[in-house]
Design a protein around this motif. Structure first.
Motif, PDB file in Angstrom:
ATOM      1  N   SER A 239      77.422  35.520  39.180  1.00  0.00           N
ATOM      2  CA  SER A 239      76.488  35.655  38.069  1.00  0.00           C
ATOM      3  C   SER A 239      75.990  34.247  37.737  1.00  0.00           C
ATOM      4  O   SER A 239      76.773  33.384  37.340  1.00  0.00           O
ATOM      5  N   ILE A 240      74.707  34.008  37.929  1.00  0.00           N
ATOM      6  CA  ILE A 240      74.147  32.672  37.731  1.00  0.00           C
ATOM      7  C   ILE A 240      73.034  32.756  36.689  1.00  0.00           C
ATOM      8  O   ILE A 240      72.066  33.512  36.860  1.00  0.00           O
ATOM      9  N   THR A 241      73.185  31.974  35.627  1.00  0.00           N
ATOM     10  CA  THR A 241      72.202  31.921  34.559  1.00  0.00           C
ATOM     11  C   THR A 241      71.432  30.615  34.660  1.00  0.00           C
ATOM     12  O   THR A 241      72.019  29.545  34.817  1.00  0.00           O
ATOM     13  N   ALA A 242      70.098  30.710  34.574  1.00  0.00           N
ATOM     14  CA  ALA A 242      69.240  29.538  34.736  1.00  0.00           C
ATOM     15  C   ALA A 242      68.079  29.619  33.758  1.00  0.00           C
ATOM     16  O   ALA A 242      67.769  30.704  33.225  1.00  0.00           O
ATOM     17  N   PRO A 243      67.411  28.494  33.493  1.00  0.00           N
ATOM     18  CA  PRO A 243      66.196  28.547  32.662  1.00  0.00           C
ATOM     19  C   PRO A 243      65.213  29.579  33.209  1.00  0.00           C
ATOM     20  O   PRO A 243      65.092  29.768  34.432  1.00  0.00           O
ATOM     21  N   ALA A 244      64.503  30.235  32.311  1.00  0.00           N
ATOM     22  CA  ALA A 244      63.649  31.369  32.693  1.00  0.00           C
ATOM     23  C   ALA A 244      62.567  30.985  33.690  1.00  0.00           C
ATOM     24  O   ALA A 244      62.054  31.846  34.413  1.00  0.00           O
ATOM     25  N   ALA A 245      62.220  29.695  33.761  1.00  0.00           N
ATOM     26  CA  ALA A 245      61.168  29.271  34.695  1.00  0.00           C
ATOM     27  C   ALA A 245      61.633  29.333  36.140  1.00  0.00           C
ATOM     28  O   ALA A 245      60.803  29.338  37.056  1.00  0.00           O
ATOM     29  N   TYR A 246      62.946  29.378  36.359  1.00  0.00           N
ATOM     30  CA  TYR A 246      63.480  29.339  37.722  1.00  0.00           C
ATOM     31  C   TYR A 246      63.930  30.714  38.182  1.00  0.00           C
ATOM     32  O   TYR A 246      64.413  31.535  37.390  1.00  0.00           O
ATOM     33  N   ASP A 247      63.781  30.936  39.477  1.00  0.00           N
ATOM     34  CA  ASP A 247      64.364  32.102  40.134  1.00  0.00           C
ATOM     35  C   ASP A 247      65.588  31.647  40.909  1.00  0.00           C
ATOM     36  O   ASP A 247      65.664  30.506  41.378  1.00  0.00           O
TER      37      ASP A 247
END
Length: 621
Positions: A239-247
């Motif tokens: 499960s990887i969470t990242a800034p919304a701008a990134y996929d």
């Protein structure tokens, strides 16, 4: 005594110091095991060199250059070699197997920051195991290691190394299974494409006019998650969470669509998305890439869900590559069997030079930005006539390198050489005949040129001292692929492809070695191949052979005379007739002198040897 103490204080922190920040702010050290030794050698040109003799290692002698952080030499002593033999598995170095990973990570790619919660299920392989050694980037701070049954566990970090030592609450016996929970955070730099990837070399650095789309790749060499000290097959949930701008694309099949993470966002924190991936099939290591992507298309290919995504400027190229990827998948299936994983993401990104990397479940394929002014076309693995090459190579890694791993660094040719040859097979069977001819010529030329640098079996150490990755690619990629091509022609297509298929089936989701491959091919061909592999995998010299021919009535007599100790290789002789017609005949050269009588079908103009560049032997007249 004072002088000895000064030398000890100077060097002990570089080799033996451990971090006990949870318990003490004093300096602590570990000591070598009985019978081991560490010697620091001061040199004028290379600075400090560290000589190590470690009986617990399968290659127990090493010489390390501290200034450049590289091994100058690693090898097994005569005593160690006598005990373990030529072949060995790195699994013999560890006391446990990793069975499963369950990792929650939050990443900030622009800051190279990762915060992780890794749960690792292991099975003990030895008796009375008191500690578990893991790899984790030194720059990552471990906030705690826990066990569901024993609570917080003592952990140590070795200064200057990407290591984490966890003390178990009690000694564990063989077959004991347990979970470890590691909390960590810090900055860790993304991984550049290197020894388990294609990354062609640039000849000179020139500015790129248009800024490239940022791409952040975190694979196992970045040590972004706690992992075994050797590669180990395990199931995974990521499960990887990242800034919304990134996929995010990662190891495992994507589960659902990205959603905001649970909980309340921290003050000042922008919107974020959580990506989830799972695999119930074992994978060798975990990786992810963070970049801005646009969906291109999704296809179902023989039971595999293939998702194609690309940076905005690469969507047109990616759309073309999608169809080619489907053709490549179907071809590889016809050769060796179904794809090992049920999902595959093709991520098309942009860089200054072409390259690729293919962990389980996805591949990153770097496309050159049209405005790039960096010359790179003289690289051994750049094939101008075969623009699909990197794609074909990286897709092949799903079978070779991922589904079938390698037992130690000497065996990496079983990954790169096989992927390279499967890409060549695709060109041979599916593309214009001129393409495979150009590919074989370039692979042969670069392999012969680099062969004096060492044998295929030297692995990553090829070009390591010189810092020249082109040597590595010339040998591990191109020469290894040429060896497979020669083996195929020596034993015939039926035996070759049966042996390769049986080898793949026997070693899927396991690590194989050269000895295992030899055994599979000898069984399929009914022929001893020891001399062939001694020459082409374990040796670095390239045989020279004198070629001549004569005519006698309606026959031609071709003659090969090896000018060095005899070995085995195939070579094609091409008969060219006065009419312009040609005929190819494959000759197996397995003795010091080989003569073959060939019937002629007309007036002969000439006979040439190895015009198809299919043999690594140097032909002289």
């Amino acid at each position: 005594m004072r002088r000895a103490r000064a030398v000890f204080d100077e060097y002990v922190g570089k080799t033996l110091q451990i971090d006990l920040t949870d318990l003490s702010s004093d300096r602590w050290w570990i000591t070598p095991q009985p019978g081991d030794m560490i010697a620091e050698i001061r040199t004028k040109d290379l600075g400090s060199l560290t000589y190590t003799r470690s009986g617990g290692d399968l290659e127990d002698i090493s010489l390390f250059e501290r200034r450049r952080r590289r091994n100058i030499a690693v090898y097994a002593s005569a005593e160690k070699l006598a005990r373990r033999g030529r072949f060995y598995s790195e699994d013999d170095l560890v006391d446990y197997d990793v069975l499963a990973y369950d990792i929650d990570a939050t990443v900030s790619p622009d800051r190279a920051f990762i915060e992780g919660n890794a749960r690792i299920k292991i099975r003990i392989r030895s008796t009375a195991v008191a500690t578990v050694n893991l790899r984790l980037a030194e720059s990552l701070v471990v906030r705690g290691v826990f066990s569901p049954n024993a609570g917080r566990l003592l952990h140590l970090r070795v200064v200057g190394q990407n290591s984490l030592i966890v003390s178990l609450p009690r000694r564990a016996d063989s077959d004991t299974e347990l979970w470890l929970n590691v909390l960590y955070a810090g900055r860790v730099q993304p991984q550049e494409l290197e020894r388990e990837a294609i990354a062609v070399s640039q000849d000179a650095q020139e500015p790129v006019v248009i800024p490239l789309e940022p791409r952040f790749l975190y694979s196992h060499r970045a040590y972004w998650y706690p992992q075994a000290t050797v590669s180990d097959y395990a199931t995974v949930r990521l499960s990887i969470t990242a800034p919304a701008a990134y996929d995010i694309v990662a190891t495992g099949a994507p589960i659902g669509t990205p959603v905001p993470p649970p909980g309340v966002a921290a003050p000042g924190q922008g919107p974020r998305r959580m990506f989830v991936f799972e695999s119930d099939r074992p994978v060798r290591y975990l990786a992810f890439v963070a970049t801005r992507l646009r969906p291109v298309e999704t296809r179902q290919i023989d039971g595999v869900s293939v998702i194609v995504q690309a940076n905005a400027r690469q969507t047109s190229r990616a759309r073309t590559m999608a169809g080619r990827a489907e053709d490549i998948f179907r071809f590889y299936r016809s050769v060796v069997g179904a794809a090992p994983y049920p999902a595959f993401s093709l991520v098309v990104t942009e860089r200054e030079v072409p390259g690729g990397h293919s962990p389980a479940y996805f591949a990153v394929v770097d496309q050159v930005q049209l405005t790039s002014g960096i010359p790179w076309r003289n690289d051994p693995v750049n094939f101008d006539s075969y623009p699909e090459f990197i794609l074909a190579h990286e897709v092949a890694h799903q079978w070779w390198g991922q589904a079938v791993g390698w037992k130690n660094y000497h065996e990496q040719w079983l990954s790169e050489g096989f992927a390279q040859y499967f890409a060549a097979l695709y060109a041979e069977k599916k593309l214009n005949p001129n393409v495979i001819g150009n590919v074989m010529r370039q692979m042969r030329q670069t392999a012969i040129s680099a062969s004096p640098q060492g044998p295929v079996y030297l692995g990553y150490r090829l070009g390591h001292i010189k810092g020249d990755n082109r040597i590595f690619r010339s040998i591990i990629y191109n020469k290894a692929a040429m060896v497979l091509h020669m083996l195929r022609r020596l034993i015939g297509d039926d035996a070759f492809f049966k042996g390769v298929s049986d080898f793949y089936g026997s070693w899927q989701f396991r690590k194989a070695g050269t000895g295992d491959f030899i055994a599979a091919m000898e069984k399929a061909s009914g022929t001893s191949l020891a001399r062939f592999f001694d020459t082409w995998i374990f040796g670095e010299s390239v045989p020279r052979v004198k070629f001549s021919y004569s005519t006698e009535g309606s026959d031609a007599i071709v003659r090969f005379e090896q000018q060095s100790p005899p070995t085995d290789f195939p070579v094609t002789v091409t008969l060219t007739y006065a009419s312009g017609a040609t005929a190819d005949v494959m000759i197996a050269v397995t003795n010091k002198v080989v003569e073959k009588r060939l019937p002629l079908n007309g007036r002969l103009r000439t006979i040439t040897a190895n015009a198809d560049h299919g043999s690594l032997a140097v032909i002289v007249r």
